[in-house]
Design an enzyme around this catalytic site. Sequence first.
Site, PDB file in Angstrom:
ATOM      1  N   THR A  70       0.834  -1.207   0.000  1.00  0.00           N
ATOM      2  CA  THR A  70       0.000   0.000   0.000  1.00  0.00           C
ATOM      3  C   THR A  70       0.865   1.253   0.000  1.00  0.00           C
ATOM      4  OG1 THR A  70      -1.715  -1.190   1.239  1.00  0.00           O
ATOM      5  CG2 THR A  70      -1.881   1.198   1.171  1.00  0.00           C
ATOM      6  N   ASP A 103      -2.161  -1.135  -5.638  1.00  0.00           N
ATOM      7  CA  ASP A 103      -3.376  -0.942  -4.852  1.00  0.00           C
ATOM      8  C   ASP A 103      -4.260  -2.188  -4.868  1.00  0.00           C
ATOM      9  OD1 ASP A 103      -5.432   0.664  -3.442  1.00  0.00           O
ATOM     10  OD2 ASP A 103      -6.513   0.477  -5.336  1.00  0.00           O
ATOM     11  N   ASP A 106      -2.218  -5.266  -2.821  1.00  0.00           N
ATOM     12  CA  ASP A 106      -2.187  -5.281  -1.346  1.00  0.00           C
ATOM     13  C   ASP A 106      -3.379  -6.033  -0.773  1.00  0.00           C
ATOM     14  OD1 ASP A 106      -4.204  -3.437  -1.836  1.00  0.00           O
ATOM     15  OD2 ASP A 106      -3.249  -1.787  -0.757  1.00  0.00           O
ATOM     16  N   GLY A 107      -4.551  -5.841  -1.360  1.00  0.00           N
ATOM     17  CA  GLY A 107      -5.722  -6.576  -0.896  1.00  0.00           C
ATOM     18  C   GLY A 107      -5.623  -8.061  -1.177  1.00  0.00           C
ATOM     19  N   ARG A 111      -5.729 -10.947   1.698  1.00  0.00           N
ATOM     20  CA  ARG A 111      -6.698 -12.048   1.697  1.00  0.00           C
ATOM     21  C   ARG A 111      -5.995 -13.396   1.677  1.00  0.00           C
ATOM     22  NH1 ARG A 111      -9.237  -8.207  -1.441  1.00  0.00           N
ATOM     23  NH2 ARG A 111      -8.475  -9.041  -3.414  1.00  0.00           N
ATOM     24  N   ASP A 124      -6.161   1.793   3.193  1.00  0.00           N
ATOM     25  CA  ASP A 124      -6.220   1.632   1.746  1.00  0.00           C
ATOM     26  C   ASP A 124      -7.123   2.678   1.115  1.00  0.00           C
ATOM     27  OD1 ASP A 124      -5.553  -0.083  -0.648  1.00  0.00           O
ATOM     28  OD2 ASP A 124      -7.727  -0.244  -0.690  1.00  0.00           O
ATOM     29  N   ASP A 128      -6.167   5.520  -1.610  1.00  0.00           N
ATOM     30  CA  ASP A 128      -6.916   5.616  -2.864  1.00  0.00           C
ATOM     31  C   ASP A 128      -7.279   7.058  -3.196  1.00  0.00           C
ATOM     32  OD1 ASP A 128      -6.763   2.908  -3.127  1.00  0.00           O
ATOM     33  OD2 ASP A 128      -8.865   2.511  -2.613  1.00  0.00           O
TER      34      ASP A 128
END
Length: 201
Positions: A70, A103, A106-107, A111, A124, A128
């Site tokens: 991030t 971006d 990172d998610g 997960r 996050d 953004d």
Amino acid sequence: PLWLLAVALPAVFIAYGARVALVGRATDPRVQRERPTPLLGTFPMEAMHWALRGAGAVVDSAGISPDAVTWASLVLTIGTAPLAATGHFDWAALLLALGSACDAIDGIVARRRATCSDSGEVFDAVVDRYADAMPLVGLAVYYREDVASLCVMLMAIIGCSLVSYVRAKAESMQLNVPGGLMRRHERLVYIGVGLAVGPYI
């Protein structure tokens, strides 16, 4: 940098098309929840997310934390401002593409590690908003002597923030928000393509 983008994107779509033909679609619940738009249909969204999941697996295996990715996204997208402000639009487009990829990654990494948290989502979301604004801030500086173009850039900055704010506010009140245009992934495509090809039109 424009050639890198011109080669990378078709390569992703061709590779994903081959994957669909051989073993079927790479479905993902997050992509399925996103409604397609006139600009971004289901196929390009699935293709990009499929490619980014592969990149996320590499980042995860390297032991890089989601927060580090991030931060990388923030640094890259902040770099678009001085590049756009000085007329280096193609490099700004490349940094925006890389920052946007981070971006998403990172998610994916969070997960994979089952470390998703509310604080991470807030962090996050803040990044953004900076990522949305930075290339437009650079363009505003570049067009500072053209009042009409400057006003367009300033209105775009406000509009980017409002779209995300209204959506988040409505969802917090459990309102059904229609898909509509100018969602974040679509805005990034518009801005990135504008930066990349604008000077050549």
